[in-house]
Design a protein around this motif. Structure first.
Motif, short mmCIF file in Angstrom:
data_model
loop_
_atom_site.label_atom_id
_atom_site.label_comp_id
_atom_site.label_asym_id
_atom_site.label_seq_id
_atom_site.Cartn_x
_atom_site.Cartn_y
_atom_site.Cartn_z
N THR A 7 148.50 9.72 28.79
CA THR A 7 149.08 11.06 28.97
C THR A 7 148.32 12.10 28.15
OG1 THR A 7 151.29 10.16 29.39
CG2 THR A 7 151.17 12.45 28.66
N LEU A 8 148.03 11.79 26.89
CA LEU A 8 147.37 12.75 26.02
C LEU A 8 145.90 12.95 26.42
CD1 LEU A 8 148.91 11.77 22.56
CD2 LEU A 8 149.54 13.68 24.05
N ARG A 9 145.25 11.89 26.89
CA ARG A 9 143.86 12.04 27.33
C ARG A 9 143.79 12.92 28.58
NH1 ARG A 9 141.51 7.43 28.90
NH2 ARG A 9 143.17 5.97 28.43
N ARG A 10 144.75 12.73 29.48
CA ARG A 10 144.79 13.56 30.69
C ARG A 10 145.04 15.02 30.32
NH1 ARG A 10 145.06 11.53 35.70
NH2 ARG A 10 146.29 13.30 36.42
N ARG A 11 145.90 15.25 29.34
CA ARG A 11 146.17 16.62 28.91
C ARG A 11 144.91 17.25 28.32
NH1 ARG A 11 148.90 18.89 23.55
NH2 ARG A 11 146.74 18.48 23.00
N ASN A 12 144.16 16.49 27.53
CA ASN A 12 142.92 17.00 26.94
C ASN A 12 141.90 17.35 28.02
OD1 ASN A 12 143.98 16.68 24.39
ND2 ASN A 12 143.00 14.69 24.03
N LEU A 13 141.79 16.49 29.03
CA LEU A 13 140.87 16.76 30.13
C LEU A 13 141.29 18.00 30.92
CD1 LEU A 13 140.30 13.11 31.44
CD2 LEU A 13 138.62 14.54 30.28
N PHE A 14 142.59 18.15 31.11
CA PHE A 14 143.11 19.31 31.83
C PHE A 14 142.79 20.60 31.06
CE2 PHE A 14 146.52 22.40 32.60
CZ PHE A 14 146.44 22.54 33.99
N GLU A 15 143.02 20.57 29.74
CA GLU A 15 142.76 21.77 28.92
C GLU A 15 141.27 22.09 28.87
OE1 GLU A 15 144.61 21.11 25.15
OE2 GLU A 15 146.60 21.65 25.87
N ALA A 16 140.43 21.05 29.03
CA ALA A 16 138.98 21.29 29.03
C ALA A 16 138.46 21.69 30.41
CB ALA A 16 138.26 20.01 28.56
#
Length: 392
Positions: free
Chosen positions: A380-389
């Motif tokens: 979940t957190l990795r997906r959020r980081n990718l989304f924000e990037a």
């Protein structure tokens, strides 16, 4: 005169040369320090900060120990041995709570006789209660373990244990009482499970750095997890940790809907958890912080909810049981989950509702489930980081 001048000029040049060498060395040292700071800053930027919050006895420290076992090297022999005194203290303190609780119930209840300890066990009870009240507890010997086992089996103590929710009887009670002979062995070294069941109140702040281990032994994220004291008097120590948090992992013990707070026996634990979760959600520094809610102690909840209705808790007073067995357990769990979801959205400002919010059913003592849960959190957190990037 000319020779003196020439000599002085030579000395001056020599000094300048030494100064230049010293300056160069200092510059190189300064540059090296700068490089190291830059490298450490880059490393720090890749570390995700997780804050593990929850009320006292929510199971968050057990989650913390599981992370050490799962994603680090676990506990070495010295660390395991350090838990011997903790576990022995847990045993003594538990039997004291049960002994003293039975005396209190025997004095105050209408059916008081069933809480009266048998005559042959009264002296043992008094002795063990005195030991349990000490600040320094003796090592658990075979003789003491046998006496504790005898008292534990007394009918009055079993009746008292059945009302443990009113007496702050810890969840670890049956586990330790069933293992007294092993715990009292002269060469006893705690097992992994013993350490997980051991109860030590977290005071201050402890931290651990880890990377979730997948099948390929690699993960793109490194996490620094902070565990803080859950009792009310410890919460002021949380404040300085609130800045720069990637995610809050909030532990709520859903089995404690019929229990009172350790620090305030007039307050229901679930109400205390509700108020704490609401307070954390409203902190300005968490406006963009992800929230992972662990509805913990499901193993105890599923046994209790068939005997003790949810609506004994004021927050759950509108609950109506409609099913039986496993279907009723799921019905009750979904009701609790919905209550926390509603609380989350009621306590979240409209412009913050897009922050990540996930709910997980957990049992902190179940290592496989904790591992699976943290893999989901990591994803979940990795997906959020990718989304924000902008990569998703």
């Amino acid at each position: 005169m000319l020779s003196i001048t020439t000599q002085n000029m030579g000395l001056l040049c020599s000094k300048r040369h030494r100064y230049n060498e010293a300056d160069t060395e200092e510059n190189e040292q300064a540059a090296e320090i700068e490089r190291r700071i830059e490298q450490e800053t880059k490393v720090e930027q890749h570390i995700q900060k997780l804050l593990l919050l929850g009320a006292g006895d929510s199971g968050k420290s057990t989650i913390f120990k599981q992370i050490k076992l799962l994603f680090q090297s676990g506990f070495d022999e010295a660390e395991l041995k350090s838990y011997i005194s903790v576990i022995h203290a847990n045993v003594y303190q538990t039997i004291k709570v049960l002994h003293d609780g039975s005396k209190e119930l025997a004095q105050n209840e209408t059916d008081s006789l069933k809480y009266v300890i048998s005559n042959e066990n009264k002296d043992i009870g008094q002795k063990l209660s005195e030991i349990g009240g000490r600040l320094d507890h003796p090592s658990l010997t075979k003789e003491l373990a046998q006496e504790i086992e005898t008292l534990w089996r007394d009918a009055a103590i079993q009746e008292t244990y059945a009302r443990g929710n009113e007496l702050q009887v810890p969840d670890c009670t049956p586990y330790f009482m069933e293992n007294l002979q092993r715990l009292s062995d002269a060469n006893y070294i705690p097992t992994k499970d013993d350490v997980l069941y051991a109860r030590v109140r977290t005071t201050g702040v402890v931290e651990i750095q880890f990377s979730p281990v997948g099948e390929n032994k690699k993960s793109g994220e490194v996490y620094r997890l902070f565990d803080v004291g859950g009792q009310r008097n410890e919460r002021r120590k949380w404040i300085h940790l609130f800045e720069g948090v990637t995610a809050v992992i909030f532990c709520a013990a859903i089995s404690e809907y019929d229990q009172t707070l350790f620090e305030d026996e007039n307050k229901n634990r679930m109400i205390g958890t509700k108020e704490l979760f609401e307070w954390v959600l409203k902190q300005p520094c968490f406006e963009k912080t992800s929230f992972m809610l662990f509805l913990n102690k499901f193993d105890i909840f599923e046994k209790k909810v068939l005997k003790v209705p949810l609506n004994v808790c004021e927050w759950f007073k509108d609950y109506q049981p409609v099913l039986t067995g496993k279907l009723e357990i799921e019905h009750a769990y979904e009701f609790v989950k919905k209550k926390f979801e509603e609380l989350y959205f009621q306590s979240t400002a409209p412009d913050h509702v897009d922050r990540v919010f996930k709910i997980y059913r957990t049992t902190a003592l179940d290592q496989k489930l904790v591992k699976k849960t943290f893999k989901l959190v990591d994803e979940t957190l990795r997906r959020r980081n990718l989304f924000e990037a902008g990569l998703l």
